[in-house]
Structures are given as structure tokens and as C-alpha cells.
Design an enzyme around this catalytic site. Sequence first.
Site, PDB file in Angstrom:
ATOM      1  N   ASN A 143       0.839  -1.195   0.000  1.00 55.09           N
ATOM      2  CA  ASN A 143       0.000   0.000   0.000  1.00 55.09           C
ATOM      3  C   ASN A 143       0.873   1.243   0.000  1.00 55.09           C
ATOM      4  O   ASN A 143       1.923   1.276   0.628  1.00 55.09           O
ATOM      5  CB  ASN A 143      -0.876  -0.008   1.266  1.00 55.09           C
ATOM      6  CG  ASN A 143      -1.897   1.100   1.237  1.00 55.09           C
ATOM      7  OD1 ASN A 143      -2.866   1.014   0.487  1.00 55.09           O
ATOM      8  ND2 ASN A 143      -1.681   2.143   2.024  1.00 55.09           N
ATOM      9  N   GLU A 206      -1.011   0.985  -5.144  1.00 57.09           N
ATOM     10  CA  GLU A 206      -1.121   2.284  -5.805  1.00 57.09           C
ATOM     11  C   GLU A 206       0.080   2.569  -6.715  1.00 57.09           C
ATOM     12  O   GLU A 206      -0.047   3.307  -7.703  1.00 57.09           O
ATOM     13  CB  GLU A 206      -1.231   3.394  -4.754  1.00 57.09           C
ATOM     14  CG  GLU A 206      -2.533   3.421  -3.969  1.00 57.09           C
ATOM     15  CD  GLU A 206      -2.623   2.420  -2.819  1.00 57.09           C
ATOM     16  OE1 GLU A 206      -1.681   1.609  -2.654  1.00 57.09           O
ATOM     17  OE2 GLU A 206      -3.636   2.432  -2.100  1.00 57.09           O
ATOM     18  N   ASP A 253      -5.560  22.077   8.249  1.00 60.87           N
ATOM     19  CA  ASP A 253      -5.829  21.084   7.215  1.00 60.87           C
ATOM     20  C   ASP A 253      -6.434  21.699   5.964  1.00 60.87           C
ATOM     21  O   ASP A 253      -6.469  22.915   5.798  1.00 60.87           O
ATOM     22  CB  ASP A 253      -6.716  19.967   7.776  1.00 60.87           C
ATOM     23  CG  ASP A 253      -8.074  20.487   8.210  1.00 60.87           C
ATOM     24  OD1 ASP A 253      -8.619  21.385   7.543  1.00 60.87           O
ATOM     25  OD2 ASP A 253      -8.608  19.995   9.217  1.00 60.87           O
TER      26      ASP A 253
END
Length: 432
Positions: A143, A206, A253
Amino acid sequence: MSVEGVYLTTLASLVDSLKGRKDTFFAGDLDPEYEPTRAVYGHRRERVVFRLKGKEWECVSNILRDRGDVYELVGARSDSELYEKLLRAYYSPSQLEVVDFAGSFRRADMALRDLPFIKFYREDGGPYLTSAVFIACWEGVCNSSFHRVMYIDDDRATLRIVPRHLHYMVKKAFEAGRDLPVAMVLGLDVYQEIAAAMSPPYGVFEVGIGAALSGVNRVAKTPLFNIPVPVTASLVVEGVISREEDWEGPFVDILSLVDERRRQNVFKPVAYYVNAQGRLVYHAIVPATSDHFYLMGLPREPLIYESVKKVAPGVRAVRLAVGGGSWLIGVIAIEQSTRGEALSAALAALTAHPSMKVVVVVDEDIDVDDPLQVEWAIATRSKPGEDVVVLRNAKASTLDPRSPEGVGDKLIVIATKPFNEPWSKYRRAGVP
Ligand SMILES: C/C(=C\C(=O)O)CCOP(=O)(O)O
Ligand SMILES: [Mn+2]
């Protein structure tokens, strides 16, 4: 930014391609405290290239200033071409070719303090890495995903692990009584970055998706932990996500809000490797600016598009609206062909992107990039008693302060013309 059809498959080649360009601001040496943020805020329409005072890194920000930059990098001219290319890579990841690690990277004597940690906002709990990609393998599944990393000291950093695939691997490793070996990778090419942001099903690596996008399928396995990393990376750090916890955050964020301080697991570096060219190039993603929007939100759009298309074959456009941080608000334009399709389209969008909180469905004549047109559609085509749906206590974004612990409500607004009524009442008047 493909150059005559040749994709810029390393971050170094991308930075080199900016030299002498008028749309690039060369900011010189910047203090890692706030100056990169100021440079990006002051040059929103330019790529920003700089060095960090006291560090060896060449940094680049604002790689993705708008959707056009993403089109150019991927070689697309429209959303449909972009989605088609991203989905093709998503469903047909490249077979990876493993090459000798020593041919691509060499061991370096470094510590966490040498990495391009930046304090972006006054509210941040410390200096951060914002484009670190963590690659891990557990029981045959590998991953690759983004995680923000907060500097603690030379041997420890905390990373935010939201409950997705890396979280699952960490949990499994801890259940087996072990720390999780990982490779923290910096300075990846932008195709690998897009792939790491796509979140395919668990089991799909990915890096194969990134390779299908860039055409570079070479990976090298790290010496200690045997983790495959793209050879395009600037720096690879082998280390472990340990069972030790420390504070992570606060951190500003994608919503320009201060995400809370949490106990998170500590990353402990073990060995550092620099790419064979010895060039340290870093993508300094300034949180809540365009790089963040187009790298975090946009890679989710093709998946939302595909999900909506299953129930609404006439889907025309899908947007994660910038006003919602390219994360919480979706706008879907459809050409309706059956009654009820608009509501199904909204449900499909919410399912495809569980962080979506508000979804507005409009007709095909509305430009999803124009908030005024979306407002006009709500004003003229929706009847709140029939067209507004609220769903309670669903999976939601951990970034939304109104969905504590990632559980929150959803708002669906159907702003399409009633299916059976004639267009004459709802069409915007034109100027002859
Ligand atoms: C922590 C995240 C992003 C950021 O720091 O900007 C990811 C949030 O993901 P959710 O699944 O929406 O909680
Ligand atoms: Mn994954």
C-alpha cells in the site's frame, strides 16, 4: 506538464522544466517557518521554487495551480479525458519491474532534522512534512498513501493515520505483536502522488497505478525491509511505525481549520537513502492551497463520476467544490433520463466519497465550477420540502468539526428541474 508528450517522470525533471519560465517564482532561500506559506499565498498563479535555509532541499510548491495543470501533466484536454486516463490506470495498474536498489539509491548519513520539515501556519503543533508517502507491505499486500508527519526529534515523528489501508496494516502488525516496517518516501513524481491519493480497494498497490500513469514501472526493494519503492523518489527512509504513541497536531488542514491534537503512533527512522543523482527535491504542499485541493480532492472525482454513472448514465460533470476544501461538498451535473435519477446520483456520490457531507445535483446546463450558477439552480429548481434530504450518523470526514470521530450527517439538495415539467419554466433566458 508533459513536454511534447514526454511526461515529467521525476520531480527533478519537473523543477528543471520550470527554469526560465515566466509563470514560476524563484523565491531563493526561505526560512522553514512560515516563509514558504507566505511565498505561495503571494504567488497563487505561479509555480514557486525555493530552497530551505539550512537544508539541502530544492522545493517546489503550486505544481497544481488549477485543473488545467492536472490536465497538462496527465495529457488530457477535458474532465472526461482526465477521468478516462485515471480510471484506466486505476483498473489496469502496470506490472512492476524490480530493479537493483543499489543502482537507484545510496545510503546517506541523515537524521530527521535534515528533512524538509516546514511550519506552515501559526496554529501548527510543529514543523511538518506534507507530501510524505508511506509504502508498507503486510501479508503480500502493499500500500502507498499520503500521511502528514510532525517532527518531534531526530529519531521520532508522529504521523496522522486515518482509518484506511495503512491503519489496517498497522493494526494487524500490532495484533501480531510487531511494529510495522515502512518506507517513507519523499520527492515522488506527481503521477505516483496522484495514485497514492486515489485509494483503490485494499490489495491494489497504488504504485502500479502511478506507473500506468507515468510509464515508469521500475521499483527497487529496500535493503532492510524489502519494500518496493518507485525509483523516481528523491529520498527513501526505512523505518517502523511503532507501538509508541505521542502527540500529533494541531495542524491546519485542507479546510483551513485547525485539526485537533491527537495521540498517534510514532515513526522511527532506521536508514536513509538518497537517489543516485544525489538530488533532493521536495514537493512542499502548503495545506489548504491548490496543490492540496488538486492532489487530495481531484483524484477522487473519477471514482465519484464512475459511481454516479452507474445510476445516472447522463452524468455530465462531477466536482469536489473548492469552497468545501475540495473534500466536503460535491456538485453533480446530470442530464436526467428517468424520475428519481437525481436522488440516486446523490446517493452514489456520497457512497463513492464517504467524506462528502453536502451534495447538490444540478442539470446539465449548470456549470459546476461556477458557484453562482449552482446557487441559481438551487434558487430556481429546488423545492426544499421535496428536494432536500438529511441523512444522520453516517461515515464522514474526520476533518469536519461537526462530525466528531468521523460520524456525521449528510445533506442532499436536488436542484434539477422536476423531471416531468417542461424546460420552458426553468431555462435561463438567453441574450439574442
Ligand atoms: C487527515 C486528512 C487530510 C488532511 O490533513 O488535510 C485526511 C482526512 O480524511 P477523512 O477520511 O475525510 O477523515
Ligand atoms: Mn490502498
